[in-house]
Design an enzyme around this catalytic site. Structure first.
Site, mmCIF file in Angstrom:
data_model
loop_
_atom_site.group_PDB
_atom_site.id
_atom_site.type_symbol
_atom_site.label_atom_id
_atom_site.label_comp_id
_atom_site.label_asym_id
_atom_site.label_seq_id
_atom_site.Cartn_x
_atom_site.Cartn_y
_atom_site.Cartn_z
ATOM 1 N N LYS A 111 -18.893 43.972 41.828
ATOM 2 C CA LYS A 111 -19.557 45.063 42.564
ATOM 3 C C LYS A 111 -19.090 46.405 42.034
ATOM 4 O O LYS A 111 -17.901 46.677 41.956
ATOM 5 C CB LYS A 111 -19.273 44.998 44.064
ATOM 6 C CG LYS A 111 -20.103 46.031 44.825
ATOM 7 C CD LYS A 111 -19.659 46.263 46.249
ATOM 8 C CE LYS A 111 -18.761 47.466 46.430
ATOM 9 N NZ LYS A 111 -19.356 48.770 46.050
ATOM 10 N N GLU A 187 -5.301 46.831 43.386
ATOM 11 C CA GLU A 187 -4.743 47.983 42.687
ATOM 12 C C GLU A 187 -5.177 49.196 43.483
ATOM 13 O O GLU A 187 -6.360 49.531 43.511
ATOM 14 C CB GLU A 187 -5.244 48.001 41.235
ATOM 15 C CG GLU A 187 -4.362 48.822 40.327
ATOM 16 C CD GLU A 187 -4.885 50.226 40.166
ATOM 17 O OE1 GLU A 187 -4.438 51.098 40.948
ATOM 18 O OE2 GLU A 187 -5.726 50.442 39.294
ATOM 19 N N CYS A 221 -5.637 57.091 40.063
ATOM 20 C CA CYS A 221 -4.733 56.502 41.056
ATOM 21 C C CYS A 221 -3.277 56.726 40.648
ATOM 22 O O CYS A 221 -2.400 56.789 41.492
ATOM 23 C CB CYS A 221 -5.026 55.023 41.233
ATOM 24 S SG CYS A 221 -5.170 54.153 39.678
ATOM 25 N N GLU A 318 -2.608 60.802 48.975
ATOM 26 C CA GLU A 318 -3.279 60.873 47.679
ATOM 27 C C GLU A 318 -4.435 61.861 47.803
ATOM 28 O O GLU A 318 -5.363 61.639 48.572
ATOM 29 C CB GLU A 318 -3.799 59.476 47.332
ATOM 30 C CG GLU A 318 -4.358 59.373 45.957
ATOM 31 C CD GLU A 318 -4.687 57.928 45.577
ATOM 32 O OE1 GLU A 318 -5.216 57.189 46.427
ATOM 33 O OE2 GLU A 318 -4.416 57.553 44.428
#
Ligand SMILES: *[C@@H]1O[C@H](CO)[C@@H](O)[C@H](O)[C@H]1NC(C)=O
Ligand SMILES: *[C@@H]1O[C@H](CO)[C@@H](O)[C@H](O)[C@H]1NC(C)=O
Length: 420
Positions: A111, A187, A221, A318
């Site tokens: 996806k 992850e 990330c 983040e």
């Protein structure tokens, strides 16, 4: 044809169509054309080359056992691998996921992120042209709560690999647990420290720390989003880091000389601006930037905060945008502890000319990758993944293979034990 064959044929095709892919990726995601993410396309080719090399070297063992038995292990494909990839590196994330799964002989349902559905569809078309049989690689374009959730909870999906936010990772893990207990690799997010020691070459450190954070509009990330600078060089570093950020060229990603394009969409754009306001409200010092650039498009001024404290939201969450937070430290032991004051543990950087300092810090940090005097250096052979809430498992290298294999022990009695 086995997985090796698939990988190899596809590799040749990718080389031939490199330029088409390059245009496609940058046309979609808003990353500057002339400031490529370090070799994203060559890295994709390298990944398929690397995993094509693994495909015929995956095999079981014979295991000595007590008693008159012949014991062997068979390393089998796990079955249908469900894979969910993010929008920030549509091409690279595709390769990280598909390469090892194919090499291990699995079929795949992947996806894409709703912001960047076209890249994977295009590459899948190339796979098809290259001779991959129908049904081996299946791309689903869709949204997380519908398509992603269906994949994570499907009873016939045997393994799930997800890259994205920590919050979504928790949902994926829960859906997998509630359905068929499929193994999950994750992850997830990061808040990576980049530690600049007092013996660092300041100009190089400034440039590297700038790159570590601002690369890909800050949408990484593993972005070096907490720049820890030793107090003895802090003032000089700060002046230069600010000057570098102010020089950063932001604009139309198709124009020559542009270093930074727009953020991916309005949601991310608004989120980054909220974090900038939060930094100002928590009394970090805004050195430059701090708002939207122009009135059209999701462009954000390269922003630098100094006097950032560990407990501020901008040092904990983040941000995923062009916002550099600079923190002061005075002692190695202290900065090691402070680097760890986050729920994340994806990556870290250390800049020093002292090998003892480099060894001490890199062994102490809880991070899946530690870059010493470099940052964002990737290779197909280098594993990537996180400690703590940055994820479960490792991708790339030899470490990815186990994610896509089932191990079967076959035990057979030996007929004439007396001969042994
Ligand atoms: C920021 O500083 C102002 C003025 O000194 C103070 O009133 C406010 O409480 C501080 N805010 C935070 C979050 O520390
Ligand atoms: C690092 O942080 C984790 C929790 O996030 C904690 O359990 C661990 O003790 C910390 N380690 C060090 C060396 O500070």
């Amino acid at each position: 044809m086995n997985g090796h064959g698939y990988c190899y044929v596809v590799l040749i095709w990718l080389r031939n169509t490199a330029m088409r892919l390059l245009l496609l990726r940058h046309g979609i995601m808003g990353s500057p054309m002339n400031k490529l993410p370090p070799a994203e396309l060559p890295m994709l080719v390298r990944l398929f080359h690397y995993y094509a090399g693994w495909a015929d070297k995956i095999h079981g063992l014979t295991c000595p056992a007590d008693g008159p038995y012949h014991v062997q292990t068979l390393h089998e494909p796990i079955g249908v691998a469900g894979q969910i990839i993010p929008w920030n590196f549509p091409l690279l994330m595709f390769a990280w996921k598909v390469g090892p799964a194919l090499a291990c002989g699995n079929t795949i349902v992947l996806k894409t992120a709703e912001q960047t559905p076209l890249t994977a569809l295009y590459v899948a078309k190339l796979f098809h042209e290259a001779g991959l049989p129908p049904g081996v690689l299946n791309i689903v374009s869709g949204f997380g709560p519908t398509a992603g959730a269906a994949l994570a909870s499907h009873m016939d999906v045997d393994k799930l690999a997800f890259t994205g936010s920590t919050d979504t990772g928790k949902i994926v893990l829960e859906l997998a647990a509630k359905s068929n207990l499929k193994p999950v690799t994750l992850e997830l997010g990061g808040k990576s420290p980049f530690i600049i020691c007092e013996d660092a070459d300041i100009d190089n450190a400034v440039e590297l720390a700038h790159f570590a954070l601002f690369f890909n509009q800050g949408q990484c990330c593993c972005a070096g989003s907490r720049t820890f600078v030793h107090e003895r060089i802090y003032d000089e570093f700060l002046e230069k880091a600010k000057a570098r950020a102010m020089k950063r060229v932001v604009g139309d990603p198709f124009k020559k000389g542009v270093e930074q394009g727009p953020q991916i969409d309005s949601e991310q754009f608004e989120k980054v601006l909220r974090y900038i306001r939060s930094g100002i409200e928590s009394n970090a010092t805004l050195e430059c930037g701090g708002g939207r650039l122009g009135s059209k498009g999701f462009y954000i001024q390269p922003t630098v905060f100094s006097n950032v404290q560990d407990d501020m939201l901008i040092a904990q969450d983040e941000i995923f945008g062009p916002v550099q937070s600079i923190l002061k430290f005075n002692d190695i032991g202290d900065v090691i502890k402070r680097a760890n004051t986050t729920r994340y543990g994806l990556a870290a950087g250390v800049f020093t000319s002292n090998v003892d300092t480099a060894n001490t810090i890199s062994r102490a940090l809880k991070a899946g990758t530690v870059w010493v005097n470099c940052f964002d250096v990737f290779d197909a052979a280098i594993p990537f993944g996180g400690y703590k809430m940055s994820g479960i498992g490792r991708e790339k290298g030899i470490y990815s293979l186990n994610n896509y294999l089932q191990v079967k022990a076959v035990v057979t009695p030996l007929k004439n034990p007396a001969w042994l």
